[in-house]
Design a protein around this motif. Structure first.
Motif, mmCIF file in Angstrom:
data_model
loop_
_atom_site.group_PDB
_atom_site.id
_atom_site.type_symbol
_atom_site.label_atom_id
_atom_site.label_comp_id
_atom_site.label_asym_id
_atom_site.label_seq_id
_atom_site.Cartn_x
_atom_site.Cartn_y
_atom_site.Cartn_z
ATOM 1 N N LEU A 1 0.855 -1.190 0.000
ATOM 2 C CA LEU A 1 0.000 0.000 0.000
ATOM 3 C C LEU A 1 0.890 1.240 0.000
ATOM 4 O O LEU A 1 1.658 1.457 0.942
ATOM 5 C CB LEU A 1 -0.906 -0.019 1.234
ATOM 6 N N VAL A 2 0.787 2.029 -1.062
ATOM 7 C CA VAL A 2 1.692 3.160 -1.247
ATOM 8 C C VAL A 2 0.923 4.472 -1.213
ATOM 9 O O VAL A 2 -0.060 4.647 -1.952
ATOM 10 C CB VAL A 2 2.444 3.052 -2.587
ATOM 11 N N ASP A 3 1.361 5.379 -0.365
ATOM 12 C CA ASP A 3 0.790 6.731 -0.325
ATOM 13 C C ASP A 3 1.739 7.604 0.479
ATOM 14 O O ASP A 3 2.189 7.203 1.566
ATOM 15 C CB ASP A 3 -0.597 6.718 0.315
ATOM 16 N N ASP A 4 2.047 8.783 -0.026
ATOM 17 C CA ASP A 4 2.993 9.643 0.691
ATOM 18 C C ASP A 4 2.302 10.656 1.591
ATOM 19 O O ASP A 4 2.954 11.433 2.280
ATOM 20 C CB ASP A 4 3.912 10.372 -0.305
ATOM 21 N N ASP A 5 0.968 10.626 1.618
ATOM 22 C CA ASP A 5 0.191 11.626 2.344
ATOM 23 C C ASP A 5 -0.106 11.163 3.767
ATOM 24 O O ASP A 5 0.116 10.000 4.126
ATOM 25 C CB ASP A 5 -1.117 11.877 1.588
ATOM 26 N N THR A 6 -0.622 12.088 4.588
ATOM 27 C CA THR A 6 -1.097 11.773 5.927
ATOM 28 C C THR A 6 -2.607 11.963 5.987
ATOM 29 O O THR A 6 -3.195 12.675 5.172
ATOM 30 C CB THR A 6 -0.423 12.664 6.989
ATOM 31 N N VAL A 7 -3.235 11.330 6.966
ATOM 32 C CA VAL A 7 -4.689 11.405 7.104
ATOM 33 C C VAL A 7 -5.088 12.810 7.539
ATOM 34 O O VAL A 7 -4.567 13.354 8.521
ATOM 35 C CB VAL A 7 -5.192 10.374 8.132
ATOM 36 N N ILE B 1 -2.594 -11.938 6.382
ATOM 37 C CA ILE B 1 -1.971 -11.530 5.121
ATOM 38 C C ILE B 1 -0.831 -10.550 5.388
ATOM 39 O O ILE B 1 -0.732 -9.961 6.462
ATOM 40 C CB ILE B 1 -3.001 -10.919 4.148
ATOM 41 N N ASP B 2 0.023 -10.389 4.397
ATOM 42 C CA ASP B 2 1.212 -9.539 4.520
ATOM 43 C C ASP B 2 0.889 -8.154 3.985
ATOM 44 O O ASP B 2 0.529 -8.001 2.805
ATOM 45 C CB ASP B 2 2.355 -10.177 3.726
ATOM 46 N N ILE B 3 0.985 -7.145 4.833
ATOM 47 C CA ILE B 3 0.719 -5.757 4.441
ATOM 48 C C ILE B 3 2.022 -4.976 4.507
ATOM 49 O O ILE B 3 2.667 -4.908 5.557
ATOM 50 C CB ILE B 3 -0.312 -5.076 5.366
ATOM 51 N N VAL B 4 2.412 -4.389 3.390
ATOM 52 C CA VAL B 4 3.636 -3.585 3.336
ATOM 53 C C VAL B 4 3.252 -2.131 3.070
ATOM 54 O O VAL B 4 2.848 -1.778 1.957
ATOM 55 C CB VAL B 4 4.587 -4.081 2.233
ATOM 56 N N PRO B 5 3.343 -1.244 4.079
ATOM 57 C CA PRO B 5 3.014 0.169 3.874
ATOM 58 C C PRO B 5 4.244 0.949 3.409
ATOM 59 O O PRO B 5 5.329 0.805 3.977
ATOM 60 C CB PRO B 5 2.577 0.621 5.270
ATOM 61 N N LEU B 6 4.082 1.752 2.385
ATOM 62 C CA LEU B 6 5.179 2.586 1.890
ATOM 63 C C LEU B 6 4.726 4.035 1.836
ATOM 64 O O LEU B 6 3.852 4.396 1.043
ATOM 65 C CB LEU B 6 5.620 2.132 0.496
ATOM 66 N N GLN B 7 5.322 4.867 2.693
ATOM 67 C CA GLN B 7 5.015 6.288 2.679
ATOM 68 C C GLN B 7 6.053 6.991 1.807
ATOM 69 O O GLN B 7 7.087 7.453 2.286
ATOM 70 C CB GLN B 7 5.011 6.885 4.089
ATOM 71 N N GLN B 8 5.780 7.052 0.532
ATOM 72 C CA GLN B 8 6.727 7.680 -0.388
ATOM 73 C C GLN B 8 6.042 8.030 -1.701
ATOM 74 O O GLN B 8 4.980 7.507 -2.023
ATOM 75 C CB GLN B 8 7.896 6.737 -0.670
ATOM 76 N N ARG B 9 6.681 8.941 -2.416
ATOM 77 C CA ARG B 9 6.229 9.251 -3.767
ATOM 78 C C ARG B 9 6.890 8.276 -4.720
ATOM 79 O O ARG B 9 8.116 8.188 -4.769
ATOM 80 C CB ARG B 9 6.607 10.684 -4.152
ATOM 81 N N LEU B 10 6.098 7.563 -5.466
ATOM 82 C CA LEU B 10 6.641 6.594 -6.403
ATOM 83 C C LEU B 10 6.882 7.241 -7.747
ATOM 84 O O LEU B 10 5.981 7.851 -8.328
ATOM 85 C CB LEU B 10 5.672 5.420 -6.580
ATOM 86 N N LEU C 1 9.407 3.199 -8.885
ATOM 87 C CA LEU C 1 8.099 2.730 -9.339
ATOM 88 C C LEU C 1 8.248 1.502 -10.218
ATOM 89 O O LEU C 1 7.540 0.498 -10.051
ATOM 90 C CB LEU C 1 7.379 3.847 -10.098
ATOM 91 N N ASP C 2 9.166 1.552 -11.148
ATOM 92 C CA ASP C 2 9.394 0.433 -12.062
ATOM 93 C C ASP C 2 9.750 -0.838 -11.295
ATOM 94 O O ASP C 2 9.218 -1.920 -11.564
ATOM 95 C CB ASP C 2 10.510 0.794 -13.043
ATOM 96 N N ARG D 1 2.676 12.403 -6.655
ATOM 97 C CA ARG D 1 2.194 11.588 -5.558
ATOM 98 C C ARG D 1 1.059 10.664 -5.981
ATOM 99 O O ARG D 1 0.317 10.934 -6.891
ATOM 100 C CB ARG D 1 1.698 12.486 -4.420
ATOM 101 N N GLY D 2 0.906 9.558 -5.246
ATOM 102 C CA GLY D 2 -0.211 8.650 -5.472
ATOM 103 C C GLY D 2 -1.119 8.634 -4.262
ATOM 104 O O GLY D 2 -0.791 8.062 -3.249
ATOM 105 N N SER D 3 -2.276 9.315 -4.374
ATOM 106 C CA SER D 3 -3.164 9.354 -3.224
ATOM 107 C C SER D 3 -4.557 9.772 -3.646
ATOM 108 O O SER D 3 -4.858 9.942 -4.815
ATOM 109 C CB SER D 3 -2.638 10.360 -2.180
#
Length: 275
Positions: free
Chosen positions: A57-63, A98-107, A112-113, A265-267
């Motif tokens: 799960l990729v998103d560089d933003d905060t709630v 399940i395996d959840i990998v959080p990534l707080q970054q701009r891809l 990204l590739d 960003r992706g959000s």
């Protein structure tokens, strides 16, 4: 599958088209979700509950407080928390196996590739065209199926771009990059809260079908929803033989693929360009 998994996923297993074999394929799938906002929230929740084995799960933003109207992964108690981490907490609460990998970054670019290369299915739940085209280029390059959704105001759209099929169009075939397109976002135009749920849930459905190897995907078909009138339209489209991204050159390479660094960003909820 364990006894607990047979029980947890029993309602899937009872489906003749899916069964134990289909559920096992779902359990072995790695889904990359770019964007943990209005679209990414329902998509991630349903993929997790259905047993997708690994979700990045990729998103560089905060709630933000304004997200809570529609971004159902997040809670008021987690305002200010990274969306990727908040999403992980929500998904683990539903399905801790399940395996959840959080990534707080701009891809963008090579990062990204490389990440797309590791995934089995990619869900584009982002909010701008630069990111959408960057994701599409990476998916074309690695021949990874892409499930793309968008929602703004009362208008939604969804399609699948699956370059594992030689005749499948890519996102660029339908929405060529570089055209003069007005990009609208929820922060300015608003978005009907359930619309993001409808489109995001459909993205999860298409991803699960791809993972299980069942049914027919939306490849070559764009679904458009007017939620104010609650009317659907379906538009068929074909591969652009001259596409700069997925059209082959004389040496068989993809002419338009470059791991560009201009992806933003992706959000959020998906910039929506409706035909």
């Amino acid at each position: 599958m364990t006894d607990e998994q047979l029980l947890r996923y029993s309602r899937h297993i009872l489906l003749d088209a899916l069964g134990i074999e289909g559920q096992e394929r779902i359990l072995a799938t790695h889904a990359l979700i770019v964007g943990a906002g209005g679209l990414g929230s329902p998509a991630a929740l349903y993929l997790a509950s259905a047993g997708i084995g690994k979700i990045t799960l990729v998103d560089d933003d905060t709630v933000d407080f304004t997200n809570l109207q529609r971004q159902i992964l997040h809670t008021q108690a987690r305002v200010g928390t990274a969306k990727a981490e908040s999403g992980k907490q929500a998904l683990q609460a539903i399905n801790p196996e399940i395996d959840i990998v959080p990534l707080q970054q701009r891809l963008s670019g090579e990062a990204l590739d490389a990440l797309v290369a590791t995934a089995d299915i990619v869900l584009d739940c982002t909010d701008n065209f630069a990111t959408r085209h960057a994701i599409n280029r990476a998916c074309v390059h690695h021949k990874k199926p892409l499930v793309s959704g968008a929602a703004i105001r009362f208008d939604g759209q969804i399609s699948v771009y699956d370059l594992r099929q030689d005749d499948s169009p890519c996102y660029h075939c339908l929405f060529p990059e570089g055209e003069d397109v007005e990009e609208v976002r929820c922060a300015v135009m608003g978005v009907f809260a359930p619309l993001t749920g409808i489109v995001g849930t459909m993205q999860a459905a298409e991803a699960l079908k791809l993972a299980a190897g069942i049914g027919e995907s939306l490849s070559g078909r764009l679904l458009l929803l007017d939620a104010l009138e609650m009317e659907w339209r379906s538009i068929r489209f074909k591969k652009d033989a001259g596409c700069a991204v997925c059209g082959p050159t004389e040496d068989g390479q993809l002419p338009g693929y470059l791991p560009r660094s201009d992806a933003d960003r992706g959000s959020a909820d998906g910039a929506c360009r409706l035909a």
